[in-house]
Design an enzyme around this catalytic site. Structure first.
Site, PDB file in Angstrom:
ATOM      1  N   ARG A  39       8.871  12.583 -12.848  1.00 54.18           N
ATOM      2  CA  ARG A  39       9.274  11.607 -13.705  1.00 54.18           C
ATOM      3  C   ARG A  39      10.400  12.354 -14.777  1.00 54.18           C
ATOM      4  O   ARG A  39      11.137  11.458 -15.380  1.00 54.18           O
ATOM      5  CB  ARG A  39       8.164  11.363 -14.571  1.00 54.18           C
ATOM      6  CG  ARG A  39       7.418  10.110 -13.614  1.00 54.18           C
ATOM      7  CD  ARG A  39       5.998   9.512 -14.488  1.00 54.18           C
ATOM      8  NE  ARG A  39       5.745   8.361 -13.689  1.00 54.18           N
ATOM      9  CZ  ARG A  39       4.744   7.707 -14.116  1.00 54.18           C
ATOM     10  NH1 ARG A  39       3.980   8.058 -14.880  1.00 54.18           N
ATOM     11  NH2 ARG A  39       4.285   6.846 -13.199  1.00 54.18           N
ATOM     12  N   LYS A 201      -6.189   0.282  -3.625  1.00 54.04           N
ATOM     13  CA  LYS A 201      -6.681  -1.026  -4.913  1.00 54.04           C
ATOM     14  C   LYS A 201      -6.164  -2.403  -4.379  1.00 54.04           C
ATOM     15  O   LYS A 201      -5.090  -2.713  -4.566  1.00 54.04           O
ATOM     16  CB  LYS A 201      -5.988  -0.543  -5.952  1.00 54.04           C
ATOM     17  CG  LYS A 201      -6.555   0.675  -6.748  1.00 54.04           C
ATOM     18  CD  LYS A 201      -5.653   0.919  -7.975  1.00 54.04           C
ATOM     19  CE  LYS A 201      -4.616   1.887  -7.786  1.00 54.04           C
ATOM     20  NZ  LYS A 201      -3.571   2.436  -9.031  1.00 54.04           N
ATOM     21  N   GLY A 355       2.380   4.962  -7.166  1.00 56.05           N
ATOM     22  CA  GLY A 355       2.475   6.430  -7.374  1.00 56.05           C
ATOM     23  C   GLY A 355       1.756   7.327  -6.360  1.00 56.05           C
ATOM     24  O   GLY A 355       2.356   8.329  -6.392  1.00 56.05           O
ATOM     25  N   GLY A 378       2.365   0.740 -11.244  1.00 51.73           N
ATOM     26  CA  GLY A 378       2.103  -0.853 -11.481  1.00 51.73           C
ATOM     27  C   GLY A 378       3.330  -1.526 -11.616  1.00 51.73           C
ATOM     28  O   GLY A 378       3.381  -2.685 -11.508  1.00 51.73           O
TER      29      GLY A 378
HETATM   30  P1  ADP Z   1      -0.467   3.683  -4.771  1.00 53.51           P
HETATM   31  O1  ADP Z   1      -0.744   4.468  -5.899  1.00 53.51           O
HETATM   32  O2  ADP Z   1       0.567   4.148  -3.924  1.00 53.51           O
HETATM   33  O3  ADP Z   1      -0.361   2.090  -5.109  1.00 53.51           O
HETATM   34  P2  ADP Z   1      -3.583   3.211  -4.501  1.00 53.51           P
HETATM   35  O4  ADP Z   1      -3.476   3.860  -5.584  1.00 53.51           O
HETATM   36  O5  ADP Z   1      -3.819   2.035  -4.069  1.00 53.51           O
HETATM   37  O6  ADP Z   1      -1.752   3.848  -3.809  1.00 53.51           O
HETATM   38  O7  ADP Z   1      -4.307   4.055  -3.435  1.00 53.51           O
HETATM   39  C1  ADP Z   1      -3.915   5.526  -3.145  1.00 53.51           C
HETATM   40  C2  ADP Z   1      -5.426   6.267  -2.842  1.00 53.51           C
HETATM   41  O8  ADP Z   1      -6.092   5.660  -1.682  1.00 53.51           O
HETATM   42  C3  ADP Z   1      -5.326   7.688  -2.365  1.00 53.51           C
HETATM   43  O9  ADP Z   1      -5.905   8.590  -3.379  1.00 53.51           O
HETATM   44  C4  ADP Z   1      -5.638   7.754  -1.045  1.00 53.51           C
HETATM   45  O10 ADP Z   1      -6.294   9.054  -0.821  1.00 53.51           O
HETATM   46  C5  ADP Z   1      -6.874   6.625  -1.089  1.00 53.51           C
HETATM   47  N1  ADP Z   1      -6.902   6.249   0.278  1.00 53.51           N
HETATM   48  C6  ADP Z   1      -6.245   5.658   1.096  1.00 53.51           C
HETATM   49  N2  ADP Z   1      -6.848   5.321   2.489  1.00 53.51           N
HETATM   50  C7  ADP Z   1      -8.334   5.771   2.201  1.00 53.51           C
HETATM   51  C8  ADP Z   1      -9.188   5.859   2.975  1.00 53.51           C
HETATM   52  N3  ADP Z   1      -9.183   5.249   4.297  1.00 53.51           N
HETATM   53  N4  ADP Z   1     -10.485   6.397   2.425  1.00 53.51           N
HETATM   54  C9  ADP Z   1     -10.299   6.782   1.173  1.00 53.51           C
HETATM   55  N5  ADP Z   1      -9.559   6.875   0.458  1.00 53.51           N
HETATM   56  C10 ADP Z   1      -8.344   6.366   0.949  1.00 53.51           C
HETATM   57 MG    MG Z   2      -2.429   4.920  -7.121  1.00 51.73          MG
END
Ligand code: ADP
Ligand code: MG
Length: 401
Positions: A39, A201, A355, A378
């Site tokens: 960042r 999420k 993120g 976000g």
């Molecule tokens: P982003 O930050 O890219 O929007 P999220 O915050 O929604 O993504 O999700 C990321 C997290 O989801 C990571 O920490 C990853 O380890 C977790 N994750 C993804 N798939 C699985 C899974 N099958 N089981 C447990 N954790 C998972």
């Molecule tokens: Mg995330």
């Protein structure tokens, strides 16, 4: 279209204090060391642009959630040496934000030097967009540049309030690039337009799912998000990470999706992910044992999703395909990253947002080989879902000349 620093004339910059809102909300280690400088790095082009035109940058940022009171563990002092190193000019740190001392130092700041002020969230009124605080912020500069894309979905004193009292108020180069990349996805993307969504999420990402069901040609679901969809189909998900509160929404989306939405064909499951050598096996989604946890997409899914992604003329990918922080469960995410690189090589426009997704693509070493990696988690999601952000709305409109 919003006005950017590049639309400012030389006389609007030379000798002026450019108050720049940056997003230095970086992860810190136990001794306050910066653990990921991405960042900070991302703001360097804007700061160089300003310095080259003899503007004097004064920087505002938040870091963490100190809730309106100073917390030494969340001081931006940690960022100062890192920024100085990347930028190659003296960066001074002022341990207050809206104080008379900060104001005085901003006025005395020499050209070719930078002043970094303390964490905006040490102040009451930042997150509530207090107008008196906004007035004091506005005094710290002669013009306002917002380059904090990751904070633009928040209507805070340092992102929105300040623009009520300080003009010009323009986008920095990072914000400009973000808006251009995400704007392409919202406009008329070249087809096929493929969207891959994973991560954990779902609730946060429902508006995005809805939006892209209408616009994309294919929606590939992976990561923990897929587990919730399997629950919605009535399958057993064992000890997998699911979002029970989102099952109804997942049902609604499945009903509406037709053939556009793909779920994993196979899953990597483990009994004890914390075992020193977790025993992983690959199973069909309707064969997840009670005691097991799905941690990645399987080989068949990697192949099928890879084919779709490589074919894409436009790709948006948010959310890792598995628990990628663990090397043993990172293969699905890496396979998708490789396919994204391949799509870029064959002239697809590829955007990675979120993120953890951004971290995953960097961890795989591919960040330079896709079209754009969005810095705002976000903020990117909200911009894509709603088409605007409060911090963007607040900036000057570009005039057609
Ligand atoms: P982003 O930050 O890219 O929007 P999220 O915050 O929604 O993504 O999700 C990321 C997290 O989801 C990571 O920490 C990853 O380890 C977790 N994750 C993804 N798939 C699985 C899974 N099958 N089981 C447990 N954790 C998972
Ligand atoms: Mg995330």
């Amino acid at each position: 279209m919003k006005r950017s620093v590049r639309n400012l004339g030389a006389e609007e910059l030379a000798g002026r204090r450019a108050l720049v809102r940056v997003d230095y909300n970086v992860p810190l280690g136990a001794d306050g060391e910066v653990r990921d400088a991405a960042r900070i790095e991302a703001t360097v082009p804007t700061l160089r642009y300003l310095l080259k035109r003899r503007a004097r940058p004064v920087l505002l940022s938040h870091l963490g959630r100190p809730h309106g009171t100073p917390d030494p563990r969340l001081s931006l002092a940690s960022v100062r040496p890192v920024l100085e190193h990347r930028l190659g000019v003296p960066v001074h740190f002022e341990a207050s934000t809206d104080s008379p001392r900060a104001l005085e130092r901003s006025r005395r700041l020499p050209e070719e030097e930078v002043l970094l002020l303390e964490n905006t969230r040490f102040l009451n009124g930042e997150t509530t967009d207090d107008d008196e605080l906004a007035v004091r912020f506005a005094r710290l500069g002669d013009l306002f540049v917002n380059d904090a894309f990751g904070s633009m979905h928040r209507a805070h004193a340092s992102t929105v309030g300040i623009t009520r009292h300080l003009r010009p108020a323009v986008a920095g180069l990072l914000v400009e690039a973000e808006l251009r990349a995400l704007g392409t996805l919202m406009g008329r993307p070249d087809r096929p337009f493929v969207v891959a969504l994973g991560g954990a999420k779902i609730a946060d990402k429902i508006p995005l799912l809805d939006r892209f069901l209408d616009r994309a040609d294919a929606l590939l679901i992976g990561g923990a998000m897929a587990n919730t969809f399997f629950l919605a189909q009535g399958l057993q998900t064992g000890r997998s990470l699911v979002e029970a509160g989102s099952v109804q929404v997942a049902k609604r989306i499945l009903n509406r999706a037709g053939g556009k939405l793909s779920l994993p064909l196979d899953l990597v499951v483990v009994d004890d992910p914390d075992a020193e050598r977790p025993v992983a096996e690959t199973v069909a989604p309707d064969r997840v044992p009670d005691t097991a946890m799905a941690v990645d997409i399987g080989e068949r899914t990697r192949h099928a999703y890879g084919v779709e992604v490589r074919r894409a003329r436009t790709l948006f990918w948010n959310g890792p395909m598995g628990w990628f922080e663990r090397e043993a469960f990172a293969a699905g995410t890496r396979a998708l990253a490789e396919a994204a690189v391949e799509a870029t090589r064959t002239r697809g426009f590829t955007v990675i947002g979120g993120g953890d997704s951004a971290r995953a693509i960097r961890q795989a070493g591919f960040a330079e080989r896709v079209s754009f990696v969005s810095t705002g988690g976000g903020a990117s999601l909200e911009y894509l879902a709603r088409g605007s952000l409060p911090g963007v709305e607040a900036l000057d409109d570009a005039t057609v000349e």
